[in-house]
Design a protein around this motif. Structure first.
Motif, PDB file in Angstrom:
ATOM      1  N   ALA A 118       0.801  -1.222   0.000  1.00 33.61           N
ATOM      2  CA  ALA A 118       0.000   0.000   0.000  1.00 33.61           C
ATOM      3  C   ALA A 118       0.833   1.270   0.000  1.00 33.61           C
ATOM      4  O   ALA A 118       0.443   2.265  -0.601  1.00 33.61           O
ATOM      5  CB  ALA A 118      -0.937   0.009   1.219  1.00 33.61           C
ATOM      6  N   PHE A 119       1.993   1.244   0.656  1.00 33.81           N
ATOM      7  CA  PHE A 119       2.717   2.486   0.889  1.00 33.81           C
ATOM      8  C   PHE A 119       4.178   2.369   0.475  1.00 33.81           C
ATOM      9  O   PHE A 119       4.753   1.286   0.429  1.00 33.81           O
ATOM     10  CB  PHE A 119       2.635   2.888   2.361  1.00 33.81           C
ATOM     11  CG  PHE A 119       1.238   2.938   2.907  1.00 33.81           C
ATOM     12  CD1 PHE A 119       0.368   3.944   2.512  1.00 33.81           C
ATOM     13  CD2 PHE A 119       0.783   1.968   3.783  1.00 33.81           C
ATOM     14  CE1 PHE A 119      -0.924   3.981   2.998  1.00 33.81           C
ATOM     15  CE2 PHE A 119      -0.503   2.004   4.277  1.00 33.81           C
ATOM     16  CZ  PHE A 119      -1.364   3.016   3.882  1.00 33.81           C
ATOM     17  N   CYS A 120       4.764   3.556   0.216  1.00 37.16           N
ATOM     18  CA  CYS A 120       6.178   3.649  -0.144  1.00 37.16           C
ATOM     19  C   CYS A 120       6.694   4.981   0.371  1.00 37.16           C
ATOM     20  O   CYS A 120       5.963   5.983   0.372  1.00 37.16           O
ATOM     21  CB  CYS A 120       6.350   3.544  -1.655  1.00 37.16           C
ATOM     22  SG  CYS A 120       8.055   3.705  -2.232  1.00 37.16           S
ATOM     23  N   GLY A 121       7.946   5.004   0.817  1.00 40.68           N
ATOM     24  CA  GLY A 121       8.513   6.257   1.301  1.00 40.68           C
ATOM     25  C   GLY A 121       7.748   6.802   2.490  1.00 40.68           C
ATOM     26  O   GLY A 121       7.462   6.092   3.448  1.00 40.68           O
ATOM     27  N   ARG A 122       7.363   8.067   2.421  1.00 36.16           N
ATOM     28  CA  ARG A 122       6.669   8.742   3.530  1.00 36.16           C
ATOM     29  C   ARG A 122       5.164   8.833   3.298  1.00 36.16           C
ATOM     30  O   ARG A 122       4.480   9.630   3.942  1.00 36.16           O
ATOM     31  CB  ARG A 122       7.242  10.157   3.705  1.00 36.16           C
ATOM     32  CG  ARG A 122       8.719  10.198   4.081  1.00 36.16           C
ATOM     33  CD  ARG A 122       9.231  11.632   4.152  1.00 36.16           C
ATOM     34  NE  ARG A 122       8.483  12.422   5.115  1.00 36.16           N
ATOM     35  CZ  ARG A 122       8.764  12.502   6.403  1.00 36.16           C
ATOM     36  NH1 ARG A 122       9.791  11.815   6.891  1.00 36.16           N
ATOM     37  NH2 ARG A 122       8.051  13.248   7.223  1.00 36.16           N
TER      38      ARG A 122
END
Length: 476
Positions: A118-122
């Protein structure tokens, strides 16, 4: 919103197993206290991954995380989206974020089967204000429950997970491109995509990887198309005969030869297929793959990361210098033009040096508008001086219809326009031509020309003017 219903068991054994998993609890026990979850997931590709099985294992992981504490009532699952794409730019994730701000959203929390799905980085940290405003928490398997963005330990963990996901993307890209580079150089392997106009794809034997070959995967290579291939050879011959790109384009359109988008519409759905244009002919004449050698990496993409540290990137396409191209060490497919003729065709594209004179300079490019059709007038060298011309939409790639009552081209000399501006625009009387052009751009002035008048349009708030206005002057 896609609502998930209860799983259909369909057998006595299945009912018994469901009872064992639930600890012999009554199905209605504690329903009022259970949290309503929205599931958020993603699969990177559609053709190389199985979205159904990916959705299944992510749902299973999410369900194990929430256990008996809640039930998944909605699913938001993106197919074919990289993790580096902004959440708002993903169809399903974007829909989830919009639903978050609705009073009737129908869920109390969000659950994810795996953080980097679902997410990457910040991305997750930057989602914090919206989650707090909506009163919704995100549950991750990596945090064994809800994420607390006020807890420094949770923030540190989330940032580490985002960094790890970003690093995984970079490593995969490096390994893939390095392998493709060697496959082109050593094997001349076709790397996918649309075949160049004039070629078609044919079978090239089983895949060299035995596992892939066992699955039935096969290689493909380029072969001259019997219909379009001869036209590519014809283009190179005409270019060597001294034909201009415009003349080649006109002849192709007159002969009814389908352009690349017209010949292969399924692979060119992003193009109209309306006919040949100069840029299409130029791109064919510039493509070294027509010599029979496989050439890769002529065009590249820079994945630029935003300054916000989110890890989201924007791919910008550009043409690589020839030093960065990768060429096969031997001929990979039948040629449509010899290497000697290809190189000779490139040399015909060298721009004339105008007898050693200074390069032609046009000071008012972009500032002069045709008063007859509203188009910006193009720079045009006429009678040994810079001027501007409008052809009212006519293209050099198409023959002019003599029977059509077409508007004559409009011409305007640059020196005459500048002299008029000197006389009429405050502060320009003693300015040089270059100073006049620079000041017009600074003041955002627009010059409209027709056969009788020149209209100088000054926008509202332009430096040196208190109000907007137009001045109509005698024509050129």
């Amino acid at each position: 919103m896609t609502t998930s219903g209860s799983t259909a068991v369909g057998s006595t054994l299945g009912n018994w197993m469901a009872t064992r998993r639930s600890g012999h609890c009554s199905p209605a026990q504690g329903v009022e206290q259970r949290i309503r979850f929205a599931f958020l997931g993603r699969v990177s590709t559609h053709g190389y991954q199985d979205p159904e099985s990916s959705l299944a294992w992510q749902l299973h992981s999410a369900q194990e995380l929430i256990g008996n504490q809640g039930v998944i009532v909605a699913r938001y699952f993106d197919v074919g989206c990289s993790r580096r794409v902004a959440l708002w730019s993903r169809p399903e994730a974007g829909r989830l974020l919009r639903d978050l701000e609705r009073d009737d959203r129908g869920f109390d929390a969000i659950v994810v089967g795996e953080a980097d799905r679902a997410f990457c980085g910040r991305q997750l940290v930057q989602l914090g204000p919206l989650l707090a405003r909506s009163g919704v928490q995100i549950w991750l398997p990596e945090t064994l429950g809800p994420v607390d963005l006020d807890d420094p330990a949770h923030v540190a963990l989330v940032l580490w997970l985002g960094s790890k996901a970003r690093r995984e993307v970079e490593r995969a890209r490096f390994r893939t491109t390095a392998a493709m580079r060697e496959q082109v150089h050593l094997q001349g392997r076709f790397q996918g995509g649309r075949p160049p106009f004039g070629y078609r794809l044919v079978d090239a034997g089983p895949h060299p990887n035995s596992v892939h070959a066992a699955w039935g995967r096969r290689l493909r290579r380029l072969e001259p198309d019997p219909v379009t291939g001869p036209w590519v050879t014809w283009m190179f011959q005409r270019r060597l005969d001294g034909w201009t790109l415009s003349r080649i384009s006109r002849e192709l359109n007159s002969a009814g030869v389908p352009c690349p988008a017209g010949a292969d519409p399924d692979r060119n759905r992003h193009r109209t297929g309306g006919g040949w244009i100069l840029r299409t002919v130029a791109s064919i004449l510039e493509n070294p793959r027509y010599t029979g050698w496989e050439v890769w990496n002529r065009q590249g993409g820079d994945h630029e990361t935003g300054d916000d540290g989110s890890g989201e990137t924007e791919a910008k396409r550009h043409w690589n210098p020839a030093a960065d191209w990768v060429m096969s060490r031997k001929q990979a497919h039948p040629a449509l033009v010899s290497q000697e003729d290809f190189v000779a065709a490139q040399e015909t594209r060298v721009k004339p040096e105008h007898g050693g004179k200074k390069p032609r300079t046009y000071l008012l490019t972009g500032l002069v508008v045709c008063g007859l059709c509203g188009r910006r007038m193009a720079a045009h060298w006429g009678r040994s001086r810079p001027a501007y011309r409008c052809r009212h939409g006519h293209s050099s790639a198409k023959r002019r219809d003599r029977d059509t009552d077409r508007i004559r081209n409009l011409y305007a000399r640059e020196d005459m326009i500048i002299n008029i501006v000197r006389d009429e625009v405050p502060g320009m009387a003693t300015a040089t031509a270059s100073e006049v052009a620079a000041e017009l751009r600074r003041r955002d002035v627009m010059i409209t020309v027709d056969r009788e008048t020149v209209t100088i349009t000054v926008p509202q708030g332009s430096p040196g003017y208190s109000t907007a206005g137009q001045v109509a002057l005698p024509g050129l």
